[in-house]
Design a protein around this motif. Structure first.
Motif, mmCIF file in Angstrom:
data_model
loop_
_atom_site.group_PDB
_atom_site.id
_atom_site.type_symbol
_atom_site.label_atom_id
_atom_site.label_comp_id
_atom_site.label_asym_id
_atom_site.label_seq_id
_atom_site.Cartn_x
_atom_site.Cartn_y
_atom_site.Cartn_z
ATOM 1 N N LEU A 100 -54.430 -2.979 15.081
ATOM 2 C CA LEU A 100 -53.618 -2.922 13.862
ATOM 3 C C LEU A 100 -53.998 -3.947 12.786
ATOM 4 O O LEU A 100 -54.214 -3.582 11.631
ATOM 5 C CB LEU A 100 -52.139 -3.043 14.245
ATOM 6 C CG LEU A 100 -51.115 -2.619 13.204
ATOM 7 C CD1 LEU A 100 -51.358 -1.193 12.762
ATOM 8 C CD2 LEU A 100 -49.718 -2.751 13.768
ATOM 9 N N PRO A 101 -54.115 -5.240 13.144
ATOM 10 C CA PRO A 101 -54.431 -6.210 12.096
ATOM 11 C C PRO A 101 -55.825 -6.021 11.499
ATOM 12 O O PRO A 101 -56.073 -6.417 10.361
ATOM 13 C CB PRO A 101 -54.350 -7.551 12.816
ATOM 14 C CG PRO A 101 -53.665 -7.287 14.101
ATOM 15 C CD PRO A 101 -53.933 -5.868 14.445
ATOM 16 N N LEU A 102 -56.733 -5.404 12.258
ATOM 17 C CA LEU A 102 -58.099 -5.218 11.757
ATOM 18 C C LEU A 102 -58.141 -4.173 10.642
ATOM 19 O O LEU A 102 -59.091 -4.113 9.864
ATOM 20 C CB LEU A 102 -59.015 -4.734 12.886
ATOM 21 C CG LEU A 102 -59.326 -5.738 13.988
ATOM 22 C CD1 LEU A 102 -60.235 -5.103 15.011
ATOM 23 C CD2 LEU A 102 -59.973 -6.977 13.403
ATOM 24 N N THR A 103 -57.104 -3.344 10.580
ATOM 25 C CA THR A 103 -57.151 -2.213 9.661
ATOM 26 C C THR A 103 -56.995 -2.618 8.207
ATOM 27 O O THR A 103 -57.027 -1.774 7.330
ATOM 28 C CB THR A 103 -56.053 -1.204 10.014
ATOM 29 O OG1 THR A 103 -54.823 -1.901 10.074
ATOM 30 C CG2 THR A 103 -56.332 -0.539 11.333
ATOM 31 N N PHE A 104 -56.834 -3.928 7.967
ATOM 32 C CA PHE A 104 -56.727 -4.363 6.580
ATOM 33 C C PHE A 104 -58.065 -4.305 5.852
ATOM 34 O O PHE A 104 -58.136 -4.361 4.644
ATOM 35 C CB PHE A 104 -56.177 -5.790 6.504
ATOM 36 C CG PHE A 104 -54.716 -5.810 6.278
ATOM 37 C CD1 PHE A 104 -54.203 -5.688 4.986
ATOM 38 C CD2 PHE A 104 -53.836 -5.916 7.327
ATOM 39 C CE1 PHE A 104 -52.852 -5.682 4.773
ATOM 40 C CE2 PHE A 104 -52.478 -5.901 7.123
ATOM 41 C CZ PHE A 104 -51.979 -5.784 5.836
ATOM 42 N N ILE A 105 -59.147 -4.197 6.645
ATOM 43 C CA ILE A 105 -60.478 -4.202 6.054
ATOM 44 C C ILE A 105 -60.745 -2.882 5.333
ATOM 45 O O ILE A 105 -61.446 -2.838 4.343
ATOM 46 C CB ILE A 105 -61.548 -4.434 7.150
ATOM 47 C CG1 ILE A 105 -61.142 -5.652 7.988
ATOM 48 C CG2 ILE A 105 -62.923 -4.642 6.550
ATOM 49 C CD1 ILE A 105 -61.902 -5.775 9.285
ATOM 50 N N VAL A 106 -60.183 -1.792 5.848
ATOM 51 C CA VAL A 106 -60.468 -0.473 5.281
ATOM 52 C C VAL A 106 -59.258 0.042 4.510
ATOM 53 O O VAL A 106 -58.158 -0.469 4.671
ATOM 54 C CB VAL A 106 -60.839 0.527 6.408
ATOM 55 C CG1 VAL A 106 -62.189 0.212 6.986
ATOM 56 C CG2 VAL A 106 -59.785 0.526 7.495
ATOM 57 N N PRO A 107 -59.442 1.057 3.645
ATOM 58 C CA PRO A 107 -58.296 1.601 2.903
ATOM 59 C C PRO A 107 -57.262 2.223 3.848
ATOM 60 O O PRO A 107 -57.622 2.666 4.947
ATOM 61 C CB PRO A 107 -58.917 2.668 2.008
ATOM 62 C CG PRO A 107 -60.309 2.859 2.460
ATOM 63 C CD PRO A 107 -60.706 1.681 3.255
ATOM 64 N N PRO A 108 -55.971 2.258 3.423
ATOM 65 C CA PRO A 108 -54.901 2.743 4.293
ATOM 66 C C PRO A 108 -55.179 4.094 4.935
ATOM 67 O O PRO A 108 -54.925 4.276 6.124
ATOM 68 C CB PRO A 108 -53.699 2.846 3.357
ATOM 69 C CG PRO A 108 -53.967 1.883 2.286
ATOM 70 C CD PRO A 108 -55.453 1.796 2.139
ATOM 71 N N SER A 109 -55.756 5.027 4.161
ATOM 72 C CA SER A 109 -55.946 6.353 4.758
ATOM 73 C C SER A 109 -56.948 6.267 5.906
ATOM 74 O O SER A 109 -56.769 6.897 6.942
ATOM 75 C CB SER A 109 -56.393 7.354 3.705
ATOM 76 O OG SER A 109 -57.566 6.901 3.079
ATOM 77 N N SER A 110 -57.988 5.437 5.776
ATOM 78 C CA SER A 110 -58.941 5.270 6.873
ATOM 79 C C SER A 110 -58.297 4.520 8.027
ATOM 80 O O SER A 110 -58.570 4.794 9.198
ATOM 81 C CB SER A 110 -60.170 4.488 6.416
ATOM 82 O OG SER A 110 -60.764 5.114 5.319
ATOM 83 N N ALA A 111 -57.454 3.556 7.688
ATOM 84 C CA ALA A 111 -56.831 2.734 8.722
ATOM 85 C C ALA A 111 -55.946 3.585 9.629
ATOM 86 O O ALA A 111 -56.022 3.484 10.856
ATOM 87 C CB ALA A 111 -56.008 1.623 8.076
ATOM 88 N N ILE A 112 -55.131 4.432 9.027
ATOM 89 C CA ILE A 112 -54.231 5.237 9.854
ATOM 90 C C ILE A 112 -55.042 6.244 10.660
ATOM 91 O O ILE A 112 -54.690 6.594 11.784
ATOM 92 C CB ILE A 112 -53.129 5.913 9.012
ATOM 93 C CG1 ILE A 112 -52.012 6.467 9.908
ATOM 94 C CG2 ILE A 112 -53.654 7.046 8.165
ATOM 95 C CD1 ILE A 112 -50.884 5.540 10.135
ATOM 96 N N ILE A 113 -56.171 6.662 10.114
ATOM 97 C CA ILE A 113 -57.039 7.576 10.856
ATOM 98 C C ILE A 113 -57.592 6.878 12.101
ATOM 99 O O ILE A 113 -57.611 7.444 13.194
ATOM 100 C CB ILE A 113 -58.178 8.090 9.942
ATOM 101 C CG1 ILE A 113 -57.601 9.072 8.923
ATOM 102 C CG2 ILE A 113 -59.281 8.751 10.760
ATOM 103 C CD1 ILE A 113 -58.554 9.471 7.829
ATOM 104 N N LEU A 114 -57.983 5.614 11.931
ATOM 105 C CA LEU A 114 -58.483 4.854 13.084
ATOM 106 C C LEU A 114 -57.405 4.737 14.155
ATOM 107 O O LEU A 114 -57.640 4.973 15.342
ATOM 108 C CB LEU A 114 -58.929 3.451 12.642
ATOM 109 C CG LEU A 114 -59.312 2.486 13.770
ATOM 110 C CD1 LEU A 114 -60.533 2.981 14.510
ATOM 111 C CD2 LEU A 114 -59.561 1.089 13.243
ATOM 112 N N LEU A 115 -56.189 4.390 13.716
ATOM 113 C CA LEU A 115 -55.106 4.223 14.673
ATOM 114 C C LEU A 115 -54.784 5.542 15.363
ATOM 115 O O LEU A 115 -54.565 5.595 16.570
ATOM 116 C CB LEU A 115 -53.868 3.656 13.974
ATOM 117 C CG LEU A 115 -54.057 2.247 13.423
ATOM 118 C CD1 LEU A 115 -52.829 1.792 12.664
ATOM 119 C CD2 LEU A 115 -54.364 1.262 14.535
ATOM 120 N N ALA A 116 -54.777 6.629 14.590
ATOM 121 C CA ALA A 116 -54.473 7.933 15.174
ATOM 122 C C ALA A 116 -55.561 8.337 16.163
ATOM 123 O O ALA A 116 -55.282 8.926 17.209
ATOM 124 C CB ALA A 116 -54.320 8.972 14.079
#
Lengths: 327, 505
Positions: free
Chosen positions: B49-65
């Motif tokens: 979760l904290p790593l997802t600040f590097i990428v845009p939100p739409s990419s971040a939620i895709i990574l988490l999903a």
């Protein structure tokens, strides 16, 4: 194999944090610095409001490079935070543990005998106070506090107030409301604030005292109506919602979001973390979050913070007494 | 309708090279996190979760999903190969997956799990795409009374079956219910059954600890005893050709998979339920409706397919209340929700209108994540199966170590490790005495939910027990539950009554 992955991520986190950190950390603290990753103990389970906030702090610290070492969140939610409090006490003198608190910081040691005196803990920083509002379903047609009180009285004791577990914040606010208006409601406890809000919108309970962040989505969609705010001043996010004080009822309650450290943490370390959280409180991300979630920014440190904690503990002891006397 | 246009826009987002790469990385990482006993999607998402600040939100939620999806697939792997549930959502998979592996059909079980996960995931994403908004209202209609009725229904699917000794099943359910009351009571805030004052019991008994104990450790003990005379585990091997043949066999499983898909999506969609109850219920119903219920628990492939479809369908289903109502349906979606809040997105009824790019990007990425997960998973099956060719003496030690690590990792408490050891011995003895273990595990998962919703309803309705049957939804669930309970009875009556006449089926 996943274990290696975990370690790799931690290493990557460390590396990236250290890279971005560079200039900021040197300016931040000339003297003491953490020598290993810092444990950030959370007094609640994964996924709740307290957990989300702690992880927000973690990500801000990391993104802004405010620490040369990563923060590692550890959830110790057992026994309404009793587990976390014991853990912190057992870490006396440790310079690499901090704990994110909520109001169970006072209520848990008061309600159960766990051998913890919060006066021994080292205060670090209070980041904000979370606010409470009184909500009803838009379908109810209720728009003012007077209408609300009349509606509750008409129901006898059958008015359903939804909230989090008994003895937790929502039930305390409910007890304060009951005392102020001399009414009696049926308190229905749920697992978390999100579930409470959903049961209001689904008409399974008649009212709630949700934090703004929990009810915001429904408020925006026009499904939940705030009647009154239990804050000293009106909230910027809800300018049309009067405070209870304005209406002549002295009900003010807030949930503190702070960080504390084990008893006897070395002073240089306390200074380091205090400075770090001061930076966090000035960051753009934090300011945006505070505005959107209708938090009250209330940065406080050192002896003032300890005095606040002890005063709040006395206040909670009194509320708990009235609840126990009433039941 | 314009749903398709929005979805097409979403695909434009999720199929960008960056996002595609993110999906593949996320799914692979999730697969391994899920396969590791004790670590599930919650841990994977929390770490990243904290790593997802590097990428845009739409990419971040895709990574988490993608991690979320990958972990759902991965959970089945250690359930089948080692008999240790890889995640709480994969406990039901051990019931038949482990016996299949012991019969040398580990490869087939893994294929069934992967295909079932894919089918469950895909069907529920389609349901999600088409009916997200109206279904949100169904979730809202579910209050405490409806939750209770649903849980009751889940229990009756297990009891109402002639396969096991009914009395023993009920005894095990009662034992599980007692275990589920240990810890801090939500309603009164008081600790219960903490055995004097053992702090470890305050947090209650984790379902995963019980499952790892009775299935993981208990299984090892049982195998050590039985294999003294003859090695019981059939060495498994699989070739690419067999993999292909296995895939072709999957069309036999359509019934188990459709039960799992729809049930999983529906149960997952209800806040507070989630993928674990969904997979257990799907297993129960697949067994209940099977022509050959007695083969369940002994290596029936349908017993692998049903829960695996259901847990993937449920994980998609639980995204629905998260996005439309802002309520997480599972601990993992609670973290995803936290992520969204960090990115400044307010979940709730307005999200679909205010942030269509984000929502449809996420939905379309579920399609791509699902395809990536099934492909990666099937490609890795020969490697997983190869691990089973270790001599049992080595494998047995590895399994025990994994059980301990898996029990310790989530809570980081030695208390849980001791509990696992205790449950292991108890599980072994119960198994020797021929007590079914699945109802015990089921009761510990559903017990807290059942107790909570029962008491909430009674509090809210001022003690009126009739409230459960007066409400249309909960009333009909209770009626179906009674029917399930009585079904085997009716069947046997008809059988004796219609002897000599044409068989009923």
């Amino acid at each position: 194999m996943a274990h290696t992955f975990t370690r790799r991520v931690v290493l990557a986190m460390t590396a990236s944090a250290a890279m971005v950190a560079g200039s900021v950390t040197t300016a931040l603290a000339e003297g003491w610095k953490p020598q290993k990753p810092v444990e950030m103990v959370i007094m609640a389970g994964q996924g709740g409001g307290a957990d989300r906030l702690a992880r927000l702090f973690q990500s801000i610290i990391q993104k802004e490079g405010l620490s040369n070492m990563p923060m590692l969140p550890v959830n110790k939610g057992g026994g309404s935070g009793a587990e976390a409090l014991r853990y912190l006490k057992d870490k006396s003198g440790d310079a690499h543990v901090i704990m994110a608190t909520l109001n169970s910081y006072y209520t848990t040691p008061l309600r159960t005998d766990i051998g913890v005196d919060i006066a021994e803990f080292t205060p670090v920083a209070r980041m904000a106070e979370d606010t409470f509002l009184l909500w009803v379903n838009a379908d109810s047609g209720i728009t003012t506090l007077d209408e609300y009180v009349a509606a509750v009285k008409a129901e006898g004791t059958g008015w359903k107030m939804g909230g989090t577990g008994t003895g937790q914040e929502d039930s305390l606010v409910t007890a304060m409301i009951e005392g102020a208006f001399d009414i009696k409601m049926t308190y229905v406890p749920f697992q978390g604030g999100g579930e409470v809000a959903k049961n209001l919108i689904g008409n399974h309970v008649n009212s709630t005292v949700n934090n703004p962040s929990e009810a915001l989505g429904f408020y925006k969609a026009g499904k939940a109506v705030p009647l009154v705010a239990f804050t000293p001043e009106r909230l910027a996010a809800f300018p049309d919602v009067p405070t209870a004080r304005e209406l002549g009822h002295d009900i003010v309650y807030a949930m503190q979001r702070s960080f504390v450290a084990p008893p006897g943490m070395p002073q240089e370390a306390v200074d380091y973390y205090t400075a770090m959280f001061e930076k966090v409180s000035q960051s753009e991300e934090w300011k945006t979050y505070v505005a959107e979630s209708a938090l009250m920014p209330a940065f406080l440190t050192g002896d003032d913070l300890q005095a606040y904690f002890l005063a709040e503990r006395d206040k909670h002891a009194k509320i708990l007494e009235t609840i126990e006397a009433g039941s | 309708m314009d749903v398709l246009a929005l979805l097409a826009d979403g695909f434009a987002t999720s199929l960008s090279p960056l996002n595609l790469m993110i999906v593949i990385i996320g799914v692979t990482a999730g697969l391994f996190i899920g396969a590791m006993p004790g670590l599930g999607s919650v841990n994977g998402v929390a770490i990243v979760l904290p790593l997802t600040f590097i990428v845009p939100p739409s990419s971040a939620i895709i990574l988490l999903a993608a991690i979320y999806y990958g972990a759902m697939y991965g959970g089945a792997i250690s359930s089948i190969l080692l008999g240790i549930p890889g995640a709480s959502t994969a406990v039901a998979t051990t019931f038949d997956g482990r016996p299949m592996a012991q019969q040398g059909k580990a490869g087939l079980a893994l294929i069934a799990a992967a295909v079932a996960s894919f089918v469950g995931g895909t069907i529920s994403i389609v349901l999600f795409t088409l009916f997200a908004a109206p279904l949100a209202n169904v979730a809202l209609a579910f209050g405490p009374a409806e939750e209770f009725a649903l849980v009751l229904l889940a229990f009756t699917t297990f009891v109402g079956l002639g396969g096991d000794d009914k009395l023993k099943t009920i005894v095990m359910i009662c034992l599980g219910l007692v275990l589920s009351t240990v810890g801090l009571d939500l309603i009164s805030g008081q600790p219960r059954l903490i055995f004097g004052d053992i702090p470890g019991f305050y947090a209650g008994i984790s379902f995963l600890v019980l499952a790892i104990g009775v299935y993981g450790v208990g299984e090892v003990l049982y195998t050590i005893e039985t294999s003294k005379t003859a090695p019981q585990v059939t060495p498994a091997r699989i070739t690419w050709r067999e993999l292909g043949n296995g895939l072709r066999e999957m069309n036999r499983l359509w019934k188990a998979m459709s039960i799992g898909s729809f049930l999983g999506f529906f149960v997952g969609m209800l806040p507070a339920a989630g993928a674990t109850p969904a997979s257990l219920m799907a297993y129960g119903i697949a067994r209940q409706t099977s022509k050959n219920p007695k083969s369940f628990g002994k290596g029936n492939i349908e017993g692998v397919a049903a829960p695996e479809t259901a847990n993937n369908a449920a994980s998609t289903g639980s995204l629905l209340p998260m996005l439309t109502l802002g309520i997480p349906g599972s601990p993992t979606t609670a973290l995803l929700l936290g992520g969204m809040v960090m990115w400044g997105l307010v979940p709730g009824p307005m999200l679909f209108i205010e942030e269509p790019d984000f929502v449809w990007g996420l939905i379309s990425s579920l399609y791509t994540a699902n395809f990536a997960a099934v492909a990666i998973n099937i490609a890795l099956i020969p490697i997983f199966v190869w691990a089973l060719r270790m001599p049992f003496t080595v494998l047995c030690a590895i399994v025990l170590v994994l059980c301990i690590v898996g029990g310790f990792a989530p809570s980081q408490k030695m208390h849980d490790v001791w509990l696992i050891a205790g449950f292991g011995v108890a599980g072994y003895l119960l198994r020797k005495a021929d007590y079914p273990l699945a109802p015990l595990v089921l009761a510990l998962v559903l017990g807290p939910l059942m107790e909570k919703s029962f008491r909430q309803t009674l509090i809210a309705e001022q003690g009126n027990v009739l409230a459960f049957v007066e409400r249309p939804l909960s009333g009909s669930f209770i009626a179906i539950a009674l029917l399930f309970f009585a079904l085997p009875l009716i069947k046997s009556l008809r059988r004796t009554g219609s002897r000599g006449v044409a068989p009923a089926e």
